[in-house]
Design an enzyme around this catalytic site. Structure first.
Site, mmCIF file in Angstrom:
data_model
loop_
_atom_site.group_PDB
_atom_site.id
_atom_site.type_symbol
_atom_site.label_atom_id
_atom_site.label_comp_id
_atom_site.label_asym_id
_atom_site.label_seq_id
_atom_site.Cartn_x
_atom_site.Cartn_y
_atom_site.Cartn_z
ATOM 1 N N THR A 159 0.822 -1.215 0.000
ATOM 2 C CA THR A 159 0.000 0.000 0.000
ATOM 3 C C THR A 159 0.854 1.262 0.000
ATOM 4 O O THR A 159 2.003 1.251 0.452
ATOM 5 C CB THR A 159 -0.902 0.026 1.260
ATOM 6 O OG1 THR A 159 -1.590 1.273 1.346
ATOM 7 C CG2 THR A 159 -0.073 -0.143 2.527
ATOM 8 N N ASP A 160 0.277 2.352 -0.474
ATOM 9 C CA ASP A 160 0.979 3.630 -0.434
ATOM 10 C C ASP A 160 1.044 4.209 0.977
ATOM 11 O O ASP A 160 1.810 5.145 1.250
ATOM 12 C CB ASP A 160 0.335 4.639 -1.391
ATOM 13 C CG ASP A 160 -1.115 4.966 -1.057
ATOM 14 O OD1 ASP A 160 -1.697 4.304 -0.171
ATOM 15 O OD2 ASP A 160 -1.681 5.871 -1.689
ATOM 16 N N GLU A 161 0.293 3.654 1.904
ATOM 17 C CA GLU A 161 0.265 4.197 3.260
ATOM 18 C C GLU A 161 1.579 4.001 4.004
ATOM 19 O O GLU A 161 1.830 4.645 5.024
ATOM 20 C CB GLU A 161 -0.899 3.607 4.052
ATOM 21 C CG GLU A 161 -2.247 3.986 3.456
ATOM 22 C CD GLU A 161 -3.417 3.698 4.375
ATOM 23 O OE1 GLU A 161 -3.260 3.882 5.606
ATOM 24 O OE2 GLU A 161 -4.473 3.286 3.876
ATOM 25 N N PRO A 217 -7.313 9.177 15.130
ATOM 26 C CA PRO A 217 -5.912 9.462 15.492
ATOM 27 C C PRO A 217 -4.962 9.164 14.329
ATOM 28 O O PRO A 217 -5.145 8.196 13.584
ATOM 29 C CB PRO A 217 -5.653 8.505 16.666
ATOM 30 C CG PRO A 217 -7.005 8.138 17.183
ATOM 31 C CD PRO A 217 -7.911 8.157 16.000
#
Length: 359
Positions: free
Chosen positions: A141-143, A298
């Site tokens: 993932t790009d996260e 958060p």
């Protein structure tokens, strides 16, 4: 190591993990239908997001086999590799919802880190003396890159800076894949993709959740001020990209896969509302009244944006549909598959495995 897989190799036995999930089911279908000479094995634990109803149309194909199992069960996985002798792995199985990772980070560490290591270890043990025409493809993932400001793009050389337990677990799994490549010579490729949308997505993610809520006239919960920005990619285009990377990607390389398609959450939601109003014959603006701003989560990353020029230039891939077209097709799919949506939201989809495989 710069080996590129030969697309014509007919004796491939490919294990696709997480193949009953959203992205995985589209990848399984793509490989089963495009490569009848390949043997495709779908391994899925059938947790809440794994749904075999996603694959009804191909479940009886001669080159398709479903296996129920947990990638964190090292004894099971080792025996499975020794028995079936998979030539390749396309690894998609993962816990993937950020909100769930905040509530239960240990579950994400177990599946995403330990599960990946168990697969790597089994693949290494089976093939470490014969890497020819073998490949371990890790879908990420790009996260893992963290967050961007108002400008800039994630490239394949962007430093990792994960901000959620989900992103941290995927970053760790990426590192272990690379470590097995460097330490043991394991032939691997990695891709990091932006947000996917399309048919069969479990309605905890933004677009299917809001489609379902609009149908039922429920509130549309938008985090914070709604200005968080994401790059969106139609899932069928992602499946095509995975096909390209698997067959023509270069070992030890990473490929960013994105839609060249940034949207602020609130703008996306408004477009979705307007399309839904039109398709449901409601008054324009009716669904936008359901938008409700809620407390931010958060560690919420401000912006993700992928530079997908490497896969475009090196592997000749780019998205085939615009976001508006893809969104319209996605809405139509959910409206035309109300039984699927009802089964998923009620939990009834979980009985399909027993009906189909425990006869």
């Amino acid at each position: 190591m710069t080996h590129i897989l030969n697309k014509q190799v007919s004796q491939k036995k490919i294990l696709i993990t997480g193949g009953a999930g959203f992205i995985g089911s589209h990848v399984v279908r793509k490989f089963v239908t495009t490569y009848p000479a390949y043997k495709i094995y779908n391994l899925d634990a059938l947790t809440y997001a794994g749904n075999l109803e996603n694959l009804r149309d191909i479940e009886n194909q001669d080159n398709y086999t479903f296996i129920k199992g947990d990638i964190t069960d090292d004894t099971f996985i080792m025996n499975l590799f020794e028995t079936e002798k998979f030539t390749d792995v396309i690894h998609l199985a993962a816990e993937s919802h950020v909100d769930r990772s905040i509530a239960d980070p240990l579950a994400f560490a177990k599946t995403n880190i330990l599960g990946t290591m168990v697969l790597l270890q089994a693949f290494k043990k089976l093939w470490q003396d014969d890497w020819k025409n073998k490949r371990f493809y890790h879908v990420s993932t790009d996260e893992v890159y963290g967050t961007l400001g108002e400008s800039g793009l994630f490239t394949e050389t962007t430093a990792y800076d994960p901000n959620s337990p989900y992103a941290a677990s995927k970053a760790s799994s990426d590192h272990f894949v690379r470590a097995y490549g460097e330490t043991y010579g394991l032939p691997y490729v990695i891709s990091n993709c932006s947000n996917n949308y399309g048919p069969n997505q479990f309605p905890e993610k933004l677009i299917p959740l809001f489609i379902n809520n609009i149908i039922e006239k429920k509130p549309l919960p938008v985090y914070g001020d709604g200005n968080y920005t994401r790059d969106w990619l139609y899932v069928l285009d992602h499946a095509i990209a995975i096909d390209k990377v698997f067959h023509t990607g270069v070992n030890t390389e990473t490929y960013n896969i994105g839609g060249f398609n940034e949207w602020k959450n609130i703008d996306l939601v408004k477009v979705l509302c307007d399309q839904m109003d039109e398709k449901l014959s409601r008054t324009k603006g009716e669904s936008q009244k359901l938008i409700t701003y809620v407390k931010d989560r958060p560690g919420h990353d401000l912006r993700y944006a992928i530079d997908a020029n490497k896969i475009k230039n090196k592997l000749s891939w780019e998205p085939s549909v615009t976001f508006e077209e893809g969104l319209s097709q996605t809405i139509d799919w959910y409206l035309n598959n109300s039984i699927w949506l009802k089964h998923v939201t009620s939990g009834a989809y979980k009985t399909y495995y027993d009906k189909q495989y425990n006869k």
